[in-house]
Design a protein around this motif. Structure first.
Motif, PDB file in Angstrom:
ATOM      1  N   VAL A 124       1.491  75.873  28.842  1.00  0.00           N
ATOM      2  CA  VAL A 124       0.079  75.599  29.106  1.00  0.00           C
ATOM      3  C   VAL A 124      -0.514  76.766  29.882  1.00  0.00           C
ATOM      4  O   VAL A 124       0.040  77.201  30.906  1.00  0.00           O
ATOM      5  CB  VAL A 124      -0.092  74.297  29.912  1.00  0.00           C
ATOM      6  N   ILE A 187      -1.263  71.867  36.925  1.00  0.00           N
ATOM      7  CA  ILE A 187      -2.531  72.205  36.269  1.00  0.00           C
ATOM      8  C   ILE A 187      -3.572  72.631  37.300  1.00  0.00           C
ATOM      9  O   ILE A 187      -4.346  73.579  37.063  1.00  0.00           O
ATOM     10  CB  ILE A 187      -3.035  71.010  35.438  1.00  0.00           C
ATOM     11  N   ALA A 209      -4.036  69.337  28.899  1.00  0.00           N
ATOM     12  CA  ALA A 209      -4.874  70.388  28.311  1.00  0.00           C
ATOM     13  C   ALA A 209      -6.110  69.788  27.644  1.00  0.00           C
ATOM     14  O   ALA A 209      -7.201  70.374  27.678  1.00  0.00           O
ATOM     15  CB  ALA A 209      -4.062  71.199  27.300  1.00  0.00           C
ATOM     16  N   LEU A 217      -7.995  74.869  28.434  1.00  0.00           N
ATOM     17  CA  LEU A 217      -6.571  75.157  28.419  1.00  0.00           C
ATOM     18  C   LEU A 217      -6.010  75.015  27.007  1.00  0.00           C
ATOM     19  O   LEU A 217      -6.567  74.297  26.169  1.00  0.00           O
ATOM     20  CB  LEU A 217      -5.820  74.205  29.354  1.00  0.00           C
ATOM     21  N   ALA A 219      -2.184  74.296  25.016  1.00  0.00           N
ATOM     22  CA  ALA A 219      -0.793  73.865  25.167  1.00  0.00           C
ATOM     23  C   ALA A 219      -0.057  74.192  23.868  1.00  0.00           C
ATOM     24  O   ALA A 219      -0.305  73.564  22.835  1.00  0.00           O
ATOM     25  CB  ALA A 219      -0.723  72.375  25.465  1.00  0.00           C
TER      26      ALA A 219
END
Length: 282
Positions: A124, A187, A209, A217, A219
């Protein structure tokens, strides 16, 4: 002719019948599916383990429990316990519930159903960053980067093999998520720039994500590592050892409703791969 051969034959035949009866009785005792409730779909679940389950019923395992309960014509009844040490012993083995909705295939603590999805560990990172297209832990662009990893996870072994642990930040594996959320902290650290990327189990990383709104984001499933430990796992439902009839009933539901299962998993951002750890067919 002497009588003993015929008499011995009768005794032998009787012995075979008795042996067969013992085998049948043993088989009957081995299947303990009569412990399964016929009035409720009794589920063992973690009360604070998103995206899998929570007491508010917001996780994808909650949704799957509702789907199966509907097909069985029984209401869902939960036994809540944190998925940490003692989870199976305090729930399934104490006959307080009848199924764990998500359990890795081959685990000796439960009898596994057929797997209903396969997912993989993911990397991620920021979608607009220089590592956005990294899809293997051996990528040279990860050298010298600060990377988040769950301590004791298979991904951590690969980081060590590739010499990436020097600047890695470790997050705990076994926690009571009612009080601590290591994945969310990873995160948050990524969003704050404290780390450049992180390695998470696919359903967790994919969901975070998908739901993180501070920054975009990505992943990416890690499917290219040539050496063990493997980074993809088949996920089943778990029942008590010996409950073969109950397992077959659940297998039938999985087979007949796989499309609905896949739709729920996709809605939650679960990265799906095939059972051999290859990208799933579109």
């Amino acid at each position: 002719m002497p009588a003993w051969p015929a008499d011995a034959g009768r005794r032998g035949a009787l012995g075979l019948l008795l042996a067969a009866a013992c085998v049948m009785a043993g088989a009957a005792r081995a299947d303990t599916s009569d412990l399964v409730s016929d009035t409720h779909f009794r589920v063992c679940a973690d009360p604070a383990n998103m995206p899998f389950s929570n007491e508010a019923g917001e996780g994808f395992e909650n949704r799957l429990a509702e789907l199966f309960a509907e097909k069985l014509g029984r209401p869902v009844l939960y036994t809540w316990f944190p998925q940490a040490t003692g989870f199976i012993r305090r729930t399934l083995r104490e006959n307080r519930c009848d199924v764990v909705i998500g359990f890795a295939q081959g685990h000796e603590l439960v009898l596994n159903t057929n797997h209903y999805y396969t997912s993989a560990y993911v990397f991620v990172t920021r979608a607009d960053g220089p590592l956005a297209d990294v899809d293997e832990i051996g990528d040279p662009r990860l050298k010298g980067r600060s990377l988040g990893v769950v301590a004791g996870s298979p991904a951590a072994d690969h980081l060590a093999r590739h010499g990436l642990v020097g600047k890695a930040k470790a997050y705990p594996l076994m926690v009571d998520r009612r009080h601590e959320d290591p994945a969310q902290r990873m995160i948050d650290d990524l969003n704050a720039g404290a780390i450049d990327g992180g390695f998470l189990w696919g359903p967790i990383g994919g969901w975070l994500a998908k739901t993180t709104t501070d920054v975009e984001l990505v992943a990416t499933p890690l499917l290219k590592e040539p050496l063990p430990p493997r980074l993809f796992y088949r996920i089943t439902m778990g029942v008590r050892a010996g409950e073969d009839t109950w397992k077959r009933q659940l297998n039938s539901l999985i087979r007949r409703h796989q499309g609905e299962i896949d739709a729920i998993l996709t809605e939650f951002g679960v990265p799906l791969v095939d059972e051999y750890g290859r990208p799933a067919a579109p």
